[in-house]
Design a protein around this motif. Sequence first.
Motif, PDB file in Angstrom:
ATOM      1  N   GLY A  61     -10.342 -15.248  19.520  1.00  0.00           N
ATOM      2  CA  GLY A  61     -11.715 -15.578  19.883  1.00  0.00           C
ATOM      3  C   GLY A  61     -11.991 -17.064  19.856  1.00  0.00           C
ATOM      4  O   GLY A  61     -13.144 -17.485  19.693  1.00  0.00           O
ATOM      5  N   GLY A  62     -10.941 -17.867  20.017  1.00  0.00           N
ATOM      6  CA  GLY A  62     -11.109 -19.314  20.065  1.00  0.00           C
ATOM      7  C   GLY A  62     -10.918 -20.019  18.742  1.00  0.00           C
ATOM      8  O   GLY A  62     -11.173 -21.224  18.629  1.00  0.00           O
ATOM      9  N   ASP A  63     -10.457 -19.303  17.719  1.00  0.00           N
ATOM     10  CA  ASP A  63     -10.274 -19.902  16.395  1.00  0.00           C
ATOM     11  C   ASP A  63      -9.122 -20.914  16.433  1.00  0.00           C
ATOM     12  O   ASP A  63      -7.963 -20.534  16.654  1.00  0.00           O
ATOM     13  CB  ASP A  63      -9.958 -18.809  15.377  1.00  0.00           C
ATOM     14  N   PRO A  64      -9.384 -22.199  16.210  1.00  0.00           N
ATOM     15  CA  PRO A  64      -8.325 -23.206  16.281  1.00  0.00           C
ATOM     16  C   PRO A  64      -7.208 -22.997  15.263  1.00  0.00           C
ATOM     17  O   PRO A  64      -6.079 -23.428  15.475  1.00  0.00           O
ATOM     18  CB  PRO A  64      -9.056 -24.529  16.039  1.00  0.00           C
ATOM     19  N   ALA A 201      -7.770 -13.494  29.653  1.00  0.00           N
ATOM     20  CA  ALA A 201      -8.569 -12.745  28.677  1.00  0.00           C
ATOM     21  C   ALA A 201      -8.938 -11.366  29.220  1.00  0.00           C
ATOM     22  O   ALA A 201      -8.873 -10.360  28.503  1.00  0.00           O
ATOM     23  CB  ALA A 201      -9.822 -13.536  28.315  1.00  0.00           C
ATOM     24  N   LYS A 202      -9.301 -11.308  30.478  1.00  0.00           N
ATOM     25  CA  LYS A 202      -9.648 -10.013  31.100  1.00  0.00           C
ATOM     26  C   LYS A 202      -8.435  -9.089  31.118  1.00  0.00           C
ATOM     27  O   LYS A 202      -8.547  -7.896  30.801  1.00  0.00           O
ATOM     28  CB  LYS A 202     -10.157 -10.241  32.525  1.00  0.00           C
ATOM     29  N   LEU A 208     -14.759 -12.347  25.981  1.00  0.00           N
ATOM     30  CA  LEU A 208     -15.112 -13.656  25.444  1.00  0.00           C
ATOM     31  C   LEU A 208     -16.355 -14.203  26.136  1.00  0.00           C
ATOM     32  O   LEU A 208     -16.517 -14.051  27.350  1.00  0.00           O
ATOM     33  CB  LEU A 208     -13.954 -14.653  25.644  1.00  0.00           C
ATOM     34  N   GLU A 209     -17.222 -14.827  25.361  1.00  0.00           N
ATOM     35  CA  GLU A 209     -18.379 -15.509  25.937  1.00  0.00           C
ATOM     36  C   GLU A 209     -17.900 -16.698  26.762  1.00  0.00           C
ATOM     37  O   GLU A 209     -16.850 -17.277  26.501  1.00  0.00           O
ATOM     38  CB  GLU A 209     -19.328 -15.979  24.835  1.00  0.00           C
ATOM     39  N   LYS A 215     -14.284 -23.540  25.685  1.00  0.00           N
ATOM     40  CA  LYS A 215     -13.726 -24.187  24.496  1.00  0.00           C
ATOM     41  C   LYS A 215     -12.202 -24.045  24.455  1.00  0.00           C
ATOM     42  O   LYS A 215     -11.485 -25.002  24.141  1.00  0.00           O
ATOM     43  CB  LYS A 215     -14.364 -23.552  23.254  1.00  0.00           C
ATOM     44  N   ILE A 216     -11.711 -22.859  24.795  1.00  0.00           N
ATOM     45  CA  ILE A 216     -10.264 -22.623  24.801  1.00  0.00           C
ATOM     46  C   ILE A 216      -9.598 -23.467  25.879  1.00  0.00           C
ATOM     47  O   ILE A 216      -8.557 -24.087  25.655  1.00  0.00           O
ATOM     48  CB  ILE A 216      -9.959 -21.130  25.020  1.00  0.00           C
TER      49      ILE A 216
END
Length: 288
Positions: A61-64, A201-202, A208-209, A215-216
């Motif tokens: 979910g984009g967590d670095p 992602a799909k 994901l928003e 951001k990714i």
Amino acid sequence: MTEAELYTLYKGVYLPTVLHTAENLKYYEDFTFRPDDILIATYPKSGTTWMQEIVPLIMSGGDPASVETLPNWDRVPWLEENRAHILNLEERPSPRMLTTHYSFGMMPPSFSEVKPKVIYVTRNPKDVFTSAFHYYDITTFLVKPGLQSEFLRKFLDGEVIFGSWFDHVKSWLNAEDKKNIMYISYEELIMDLKDSVARIAKFLEKSLEAEVVEKIAERCLFKNMKQNKMSNYSLVPAEFMDQAKSEFLRKGIAGDWKNQLTEAEAEHFDAVYKDQMKDVTYKFIWDY
């Protein structure tokens, strides 16, 4: 050193011996895939490291932290390489993220049985050659490229690690069941990284928003990924890879072959490509 000294011949292709012991090749053959595994499959120098950055960020979910706490070879390990059998992959929670440089025909029996999701990344073979030419020169476990003309001959004849680019790509394009395979190119990532991240992602069924996708994509820009010590191979000792000579993450562009190949070499490459790929209906961005 020569191919005989540095490589193992396995199922008809060269593998660097130091990274592919008999023990781990056996581990790979017996590996049990799960249906929800995510496998990044590539011919070397086609965008593997990039995808090993994108996929963990999508799945987290984009967590670095997903790309900052483990080097890429442990976070999305190559199943055929030595570290795989000591990473306790059987104990990793699903969905596991895995990598291979193997062609479709070299996949273990369980792969066909459970059909995990595969992201197959392609790249203009002339750029693959260019990247490989520099990479082979900085490593101690690969045969030095020598004269460019000779390395080009080896590359086009498949006398390099993991065999022929043409055979590798065609094997994955000809996979019997394609519904669990996503085909994407290095060039697509360059042209529109945000859209590529959204499509990946799909495919992975990860909702994901829009701001997370953005951001990714920003995080995975080549200039930013190059600064990540867990991805830029700066952790690899110089006795294995001399990045003072050439950086592992070198340019991250499309079309660098124009700075590498002579006009005659490019024409010869094109002729071989057209012959080798004449029966392929899949349309690549770089198609001639």
